[in-house]
Design an enzyme around this catalytic site. Sequence first.
Site, PDB file in Angstrom:
ATOM      1  CD  GLN A   1      65.032  69.723   0.463  1.00  0.00           C
ATOM      2  OE1 GLN A   1      63.955  69.673   1.044  1.00  0.00           O
ATOM      3  NE2 GLN A   1      65.677  70.853   0.262  1.00  0.00           N
ATOM      4  N   GLY A   2      67.277  65.177  -0.044  1.00  0.00           N
ATOM      5  CA  GLY A   2      68.115  64.612   1.006  1.00  0.00           C
ATOM      6  C   GLY A   2      69.111  65.619   1.547  1.00  0.00           C
ATOM      7  CE1 TYR A   3      69.337  69.906  -0.751  1.00  0.00           C
ATOM      8  CE2 TYR A   3      69.141  71.902   0.542  1.00  0.00           C
ATOM      9  CZ  TYR A   3      69.326  71.286  -0.670  1.00  0.00           C
ATOM     10  OH  TYR A   3      69.470  72.050  -1.791  1.00  0.00           O
ATOM     11  CB  SER A   4      67.489  67.334   7.374  1.00  0.00           C
ATOM     12  OG  SER A   4      66.912  68.525   6.952  1.00  0.00           O
TER      13      SER A   4
ATOM     14  CB  SER B   1      59.051  65.350   2.362  1.00  0.00           C
ATOM     15  OG  SER B   1      59.382  66.227   3.398  1.00  0.00           O
TER      16      SER B   1
ATOM     17  CD  GLU C   1      62.993  73.337   0.978  1.00  0.00           C
ATOM     18  OE1 GLU C   1      64.221  73.314   0.751  1.00  0.00           O
ATOM     19  OE2 GLU C   1      62.429  72.602   1.806  1.00  0.00           O
TER      20      GLU C   1
ATOM     21  CD  GLU D   1      62.957  80.038  15.804  1.00  0.00           C
ATOM     22  OE1 GLU D   1      63.002  79.114  14.959  1.00  0.00           O
ATOM     23  OE2 GLU D   1      61.923  80.323  16.434  1.00  0.00           O
TER      24      GLU D   1
HETATM   25  C1  LIG Z   1      57.464  68.243   7.977  1.00  0.00           C
HETATM   26  C2  LIG Z   1      58.908  68.362   7.644  1.00  0.00           C
HETATM   27  C3  LIG Z   1      59.357  68.039   6.379  1.00  0.00           C
HETATM   28  C4  LIG Z   1      60.704  68.103   6.075  1.00  0.00           C
HETATM   29  N1  LIG Z   1      61.125  67.705   4.848  1.00  0.00           N
HETATM   30  C5  LIG Z   1      62.445  67.635   4.592  1.00  0.00           C
HETATM   31  C6  LIG Z   1      62.919  67.089   3.382  1.00  0.00           C
HETATM   32  O1  LIG Z   1      62.150  66.662   2.521  1.00  0.00           O
HETATM   33  N2  LIG Z   1      64.241  67.001   3.185  1.00  0.00           N
HETATM   34  C7  LIG Z   1      65.130  67.457   4.108  1.00  0.00           C
HETATM   35  O2  LIG Z   1      66.315  67.389   3.850  1.00  0.00           O
HETATM   36  N3  LIG Z   1      64.719  67.996   5.268  1.00  0.00           N
HETATM   37  C8  LIG Z   1      63.403  68.077   5.539  1.00  0.00           C
HETATM   38  N4  LIG Z   1      62.965  68.589   6.739  1.00  0.00           N
HETATM   39  C9  LIG Z   1      63.969  68.961   7.745  1.00  0.00           C
HETATM   40  C10 LIG Z   1      64.049  70.437   8.082  1.00  0.00           C
HETATM   41  O3  LIG Z   1      64.710  71.118   7.076  1.00  0.00           O
HETATM   42  C11 LIG Z   1      64.747  70.569   9.455  1.00  0.00           C
HETATM   43  O4  LIG Z   1      63.879  70.042  10.414  1.00  0.00           O
HETATM   44  C12 LIG Z   1      65.070  72.000   9.791  1.00  0.00           C
HETATM   45  O5  LIG Z   1      66.090  72.496   8.964  1.00  0.00           O
HETATM   46  C13 LIG Z   1      65.479  72.186  11.255  1.00  0.00           C
HETATM   47  O6  LIG Z   1      66.455  71.289  11.656  1.00  0.00           O
HETATM   48  P1  LIG Z   1      66.279  70.407  12.979  1.00  0.00           P
HETATM   49  O7  LIG Z   1      64.977  69.727  12.879  1.00  0.00           O
HETATM   50  O8  LIG Z   1      67.486  69.616  13.146  1.00  0.00           O
HETATM   51  O9  LIG Z   1      66.155  71.464  14.159  1.00  0.00           O
HETATM   52  P2  LIG Z   1      67.384  72.230  14.971  1.00  0.00           P
HETATM   53  O10 LIG Z   1      68.306  72.748  13.973  1.00  0.00           O
HETATM   54  O11 LIG Z   1      67.893  71.229  15.941  1.00  0.00           O
HETATM   55  O12 LIG Z   1      66.594  73.340  15.659  1.00  0.00           O
HETATM   56  C14 LIG Z   1      65.955  73.242  16.952  1.00  0.00           C
HETATM   57  C15 LIG Z   1      65.532  74.660  17.380  1.00  0.00           C
HETATM   58  O13 LIG Z   1      66.698  75.462  17.549  1.00  0.00           O
HETATM   59  C16 LIG Z   1      66.606  76.633  16.785  1.00  0.00           C
HETATM   60  N5  LIG Z   1      67.913  77.032  16.304  1.00  0.00           N
HETATM   61  C17 LIG Z   1      68.831  76.298  15.649  1.00  0.00           C
HETATM   62  N6  LIG Z   1      69.893  77.018  15.318  1.00  0.00           N
HETATM   63  C18 LIG Z   1      69.651  78.292  15.756  1.00  0.00           C
HETATM   64  C19 LIG Z   1      70.367  79.517  15.706  1.00  0.00           C
HETATM   65  N7  LIG Z   1      71.544  79.624  15.105  1.00  0.00           N
HETATM   66  N8  LIG Z   1      69.802  80.596  16.278  1.00  0.00           N
HETATM   67  C20 LIG Z   1      68.580  80.524  16.874  1.00  0.00           C
HETATM   68  N9  LIG Z   1      67.868  79.386  16.945  1.00  0.00           N
HETATM   69  C21 LIG Z   1      68.397  78.301  16.390  1.00  0.00           C
HETATM   70  C22 LIG Z   1      65.674  76.275  15.644  1.00  0.00           C
HETATM   71  O14 LIG Z   1      65.081  77.420  15.077  1.00  0.00           O
HETATM   72  C23 LIG Z   1      64.693  75.370  16.333  1.00  0.00           C
HETATM   73  O15 LIG Z   1      63.701  76.152  16.962  1.00  0.00           O
HETATM   74  C24 LIG Z   1      61.618  68.539   7.053  1.00  0.00           C
HETATM   75  C25 LIG Z   1      61.156  68.906   8.321  1.00  0.00           C
HETATM   76  C26 LIG Z   1      59.814  68.802   8.630  1.00  0.00           C
HETATM   77  C27 LIG Z   1      59.368  69.165  10.015  1.00  0.00           C
END
Ligand SMILES: Cc1cc2nc3c(=O)[nH]c(=O)nc-3n(C[C@H](O)[C@H](O)[C@H](O)COP(=O)(O)OP(=O)(O)OC[C@H]3O[C@@H](n4cnc5c(N)ncnc54)[C@H](O)[C@@H]3O)c2cc1C
Lengths: 387, 371
Positions: A135-138, A170, A253, A372
Amino acid sequence: MARETEDLAQFRAELRSWMEENCPQEMRDGGNTEGNICWGGKNWKFQSEAQKTWLERCVTKGYTVPTWPVAYGGAGLNRDQEKIFHEELKRINGRLPLQSFGIWMLGPALLHFGTEEQKLHYLPPIARGEIRWCQGYSEPGAGSDLASVQTKGEDKGDHWVINGQKVWTSYADKADWIFALVRTDRDAPKHKGISFILIDMETEGVSTRPIRLISGASPFCETFFDDAVVPKEQVVGEINRGWDVAKYLLTHERTMISGGGQGLGGGRSLGAVLSEEEHGLEDPVLRSDAMRAEVDALAISLTLERYKDMAEAGQGTGNASAMLKYMGTELNKQRHELIMAAGGSDALEWDDGRAPNWLRTKANSIEGGTSEVMLGIISKRVLGLPG
Amino acid sequence: MAKLVKSEEEVMLADAARGFLDGAAPVAHLRGLRDAGKTHDPSLWKEMADMGWAGILVPEDAGGSDMGYAAAAVLAEEMGKTLVSSPFLSTAVIAATALRQVADDRAKDALSKIASGEITYALAIDESNKFDPQATDLKAEKVGNGFRLTGEKRFVVDGGLADRLLVLAKTDAGLTLFDIPADRAGVERTPQSMIDSRDAAKVAFDGVEANGEDVVGNVDDAMSVLKPALEAGQAVLAAEVAGVAAGAFGMTVEYLKERKQFGVQIGTFQALQHRAAHLWCETEVTASAILHAGRKLDEDPENATLAVSLAKARATATASLAVREGVQMHGGIGMTDDFDMGFYMKRARVTAEWLGDYGYHAAQVAKLRGF
Ligand SMILES: Cc1cc2nc3c(=O)[nH]c(=O)nc-3n(C[C@H](O)[C@H](O)[C@H](O)COP(=O)(O)OP(=O)(O)OC[C@H]3O[C@@H](n4cnc5c(N)ncnc54)[C@H](O)[C@@H]3O)c2cc1C
């Protein structure tokens, strides 16, 4: 108990004898764990002959994706039959034959948004465990604010040229294909300029680099696109309307991460698990916390059932998956805290295995949208709160 | 098992109940009773009986509609939403379930009087400040052909006004359930002034005479009639409590959209949004346990204990959170008697204790899950 209709009873009987005959003994060891999952894919190395046999036999019946239509490699089961399938599998303590991002995420999205051609092309190899997806989202700058993805796709007539970086992908280093969110219109508002594109990981210009996690194991990668050329038709849904596909996929998901089906300890009582420890549940504080967690686990499992029943009755809403994900993952983290507490110093050694699992659960409330973010979705879309 | 979705019939029943209760028994009705020093409105109960609610668990041949526990739970949930004060649970659920375990004419007669609204019941069970049927100490001494009951019950919900009492007593070789008129010689009732403004009483038994006719089921074997009745009561009470939570939550969400501070609606503050969203999640999870308990009692009553205790435990915890957040998110107005939130908080606290508190039911769950 209300009696099953004759049809369902017969279905159950046939399934039971099929499973008895076809599920190898080694695949009846109490269900799936992180370590024994069969992920499939071109590079998949079966962990045992039994794992291979079980997959092959299920493929012939469509049981890797029981609810998908037969034409796409499924068994075409309805909700009642699906329930029976899982009950019977549980009865023999059997493992699922195959699990993958293709089954959990891309499949449902293709079934909903794909063209007939795309369905026939992409779904059967997922069902057979031949192609593994990631999955290439983030991206580094687009996490919770996913719609701000910057990886860009340039329209070159019959193909796209893709440049950018994904993170947290992942199993990108093990996957054969990736479904990615790509910005294809830089001038449109951020939700309106994204396309959902399918990309072969062997494409020139696609590369990955592993990321090490706190839990030790490292199935996570950064994924880079460097002038990667992708045929134009590998877009799911309309061009620039990929956000709709992305959101729909996320609801699947989230339900999956919430424990849909096998999370929450596979239905095993927390009390039973903790009782096996040296001091069992002697500590009154641990005992009381575990009792609360058990009450919540049972009720959340019932909620998963209820939402599936509602979806079948046409009452489902995508926003509900935010609730399931939030409640299921927060509980799962709590459960692993208690497992660690009961394990005491035994659980602190890497080799023991409990610590990596405990650490890994911390990601449950981050991946697929943080807790959140889930609460934000509920407050706006379900409760209609302002702002 | 039937699906964990409300059937069309159940949805219609809920809608009909809501329609009636919004007119006949909004929270203002309870407030009115309290202000008049009353705990019960016989005319409201008569109307409910006329609509068939009193007989919802009474077999058809005794004049009831026998719609089952999931349906009774649907009604109770609607009643909970506006804190409707009635002897529904004591009479139509607990007493009706106990009596229908017995196949004799006396029980059938009592059931038909329940269905018509002619008599009300209360269950006299607690003797300490906690629910614990096994610890029953009220004695039913054998005297000649009959019994003499001596002892004291408390927190007898609906007991101040009920026509009849189901009394759990200790006999020679076990526990026995008696069904006696509340005005029998030797029965002394003292109303308890409860925080939720509903009927409850202490009941003293001073050598009260009873005979074999007054025994429900068999001597020394109360549990074969009482266990199903208690489980029915607990499950339907859980539904009422979920209704209490829903009522308090609904008011709170409305207030978040309405009240302004710092020039904006307070519902724009994320600290409040997330707490409200969390509370909604809790109510959804609890709703599953409630529906499941009703289905289980209808389809597999012998094995419903886990489902019932799960429902009562979850409902208790959720309602507690809903009323605490309800007061907090309303600020000062939440503390005023003029405002309804306090009624919800008090009802939630009383129902938390009735028929077993969170600890009691969580312990049941744990026991059945191999702790
Ligand atoms: C083990 C693991 C596997 C993953 N696998 C994949 C994958 O296969 N493909 C993929 O695309 N992504 C994957 N992800 C990415 C995952 O989807 C992101 O980590 C997630 O969406 C959060 O983004 P971020 O890490 O940039 O955190 P941020 O968005 O930077 O968040 C940091 C903190 O701020 C809080 N926050 C952010 N915005 C708000 C708001 N509006 N209100 C209140 N709080 C807020 C968050 O809740 C968090 O606590 C994976 C992540 C992990 C940890």
